[in-house]
Design a protein around this motif. Sequence first.
Motif, PDB file in Angstrom:
ATOM      1  N   ASN A 192      29.765  50.274 104.676  1.00  0.00           N
ATOM      2  CA  ASN A 192      30.509  51.183 105.571  1.00  0.00           C
ATOM      3  C   ASN A 192      30.825  52.718 104.939  1.00  0.00           C
ATOM      4  O   ASN A 192      31.856  53.071 105.185  1.00  0.00           O
ATOM      5  N   ALA A 193      29.717  52.996 103.886  1.00  0.00           N
ATOM      6  CA  ALA A 193      30.283  54.237 103.311  1.00  0.00           C
ATOM      7  C   ALA A 193      31.356  54.408 102.720  1.00  0.00           C
ATOM      8  O   ALA A 193      32.086  55.171 102.436  1.00  0.00           O
ATOM      9  N   GLY A 194      31.707  53.039 102.147  1.00  0.00           N
ATOM     10  CA  GLY A 194      33.145  53.009 101.251  1.00  0.00           C
ATOM     11  C   GLY A 194      34.491  53.196 101.968  1.00  0.00           C
ATOM     12  O   GLY A 194      35.634  53.086 101.591  1.00  0.00           O
ATOM     13  N   GLN A 195      34.182  53.240 103.463  1.00  0.00           N
ATOM     14  CA  GLN A 195      35.366  53.238 104.243  1.00  0.00           C
ATOM     15  C   GLN A 195      35.830  52.025 104.903  1.00  0.00           C
ATOM     16  O   GLN A 195      35.920  51.808 105.962  1.00  0.00           O
ATOM     17  N   VAL A 196      36.312  51.078 103.975  1.00  0.00           N
ATOM     18  CA  VAL A 196      36.835  49.835 104.202  1.00  0.00           C
ATOM     19  C   VAL A 196      38.348  49.592 103.340  1.00  0.00           C
ATOM     20  O   VAL A 196      38.311  49.926 101.988  1.00  0.00           O
ATOM     21  N   CYS A 197      39.413  49.237 103.874  1.00  0.00           N
ATOM     22  CA  CYS A 197      40.650  49.213 103.529  1.00  0.00           C
ATOM     23  C   CYS A 197      40.739  48.316 102.107  1.00  0.00           C
ATOM     24  O   CYS A 197      41.299  48.259 101.115  1.00  0.00           O
ATOM     25  N   THR A 198      39.850  47.142 102.380  1.00  0.00           N
ATOM     26  CA  THR A 198      39.936  46.181 101.345  1.00  0.00           C
ATOM     27  C   THR A 198      38.779  46.277 100.234  1.00  0.00           C
ATOM     28  O   THR A 198      38.610  45.315  99.402  1.00  0.00           O
TER      29      THR A 198
END
Length: 329
Positions: free
Chosen positions: A259-265
């Motif tokens: 997700n292009a690095g856009q994950v909180c975990t």
Amino acid sequence: MSKFAVTNANTGEVEEEFASVPVDEIPAYIDRAHEAHLAWKETPLHERATILRKFADLVDENADEMTDIIGREMGKIKKQGLGEVDKVARTARWMADNAATHLSTTHLAAAGAASSYVEHQPLGVLLGIMPWNFPYNQIARFVLPNLMVGNAIMMKQASICPKSSQYFEDLLTEAGLPKGVYQNIYLDSSHAEEVLKDFRVKGFSLTGSEGAGASVAAIAAKYYKRAVLELGGNDPAVVLDSKDVASVAQKLVGLRLANAGQVCTSPKRMIVVDELYDEFVSEAVKAVEAIKVSDFDDPEVGMGPVSSEGARDEIIGMIEKAVADGATL
């Protein structure tokens, strides 16, 4: 202020714009939600489940269009978008199949009373404030269980995902959900208090930044409203030992760039013991270089664009600051 628009994350072009709801129209949304709730809470559980199963079928049937929408809105690559949409359908079916068990009355030891039990009842109208990184799933994980409980939802999705949020409502309506039970609302962030101050709105759920959570939670506290907050994360990955450093590096790079690095975990930083460090860095660099960065619908894409030009500029600024502070790039 919130500007609701589809700004193609792959091109930077503004494709569609949506007007925010004027303040004087907000009470009408609450009126519709409240009236719908009064009927919906009396709807038998098996009928609610039937609607969710139909919704799941519609999600499956429209998966390609749904993923194309979020691919343009926030850049999610096709494969990952299809995975997200599939999860929404599976969540709907699970809720439909299992809600009756989890909502059944729990009988307790009488403890001196004639009888003791816990009964689950709907609250009423709830406000959802959800982020853009999983446009459908973040809505689904809040909305679908609440629909089975019998609550009505007003949903404010992130301003860069206005089309997917309306599509979610359209599918629920097509599945047979009565009008007003779920409403997508293009609510300006500064007008959250106009919703929460109404006595018929019983609480809210927010997934987002600590700043956004603190701001809305303060409003909720002012009016004694229930609040559920899921805020930012800053997770490390700690590598202490491995017989296959290359596979560990590849796995962590994959998790970091999903997700292009856009994950909180996702792992925001890697902490590696000295004896594995050099090999890990070398393998991590190879893994990153092997990933193709391209548009969301490129069949060979490994990572799509970040959600917006603003997000891109923020990341570049962080890199430049890190280098200025002594980091090696």
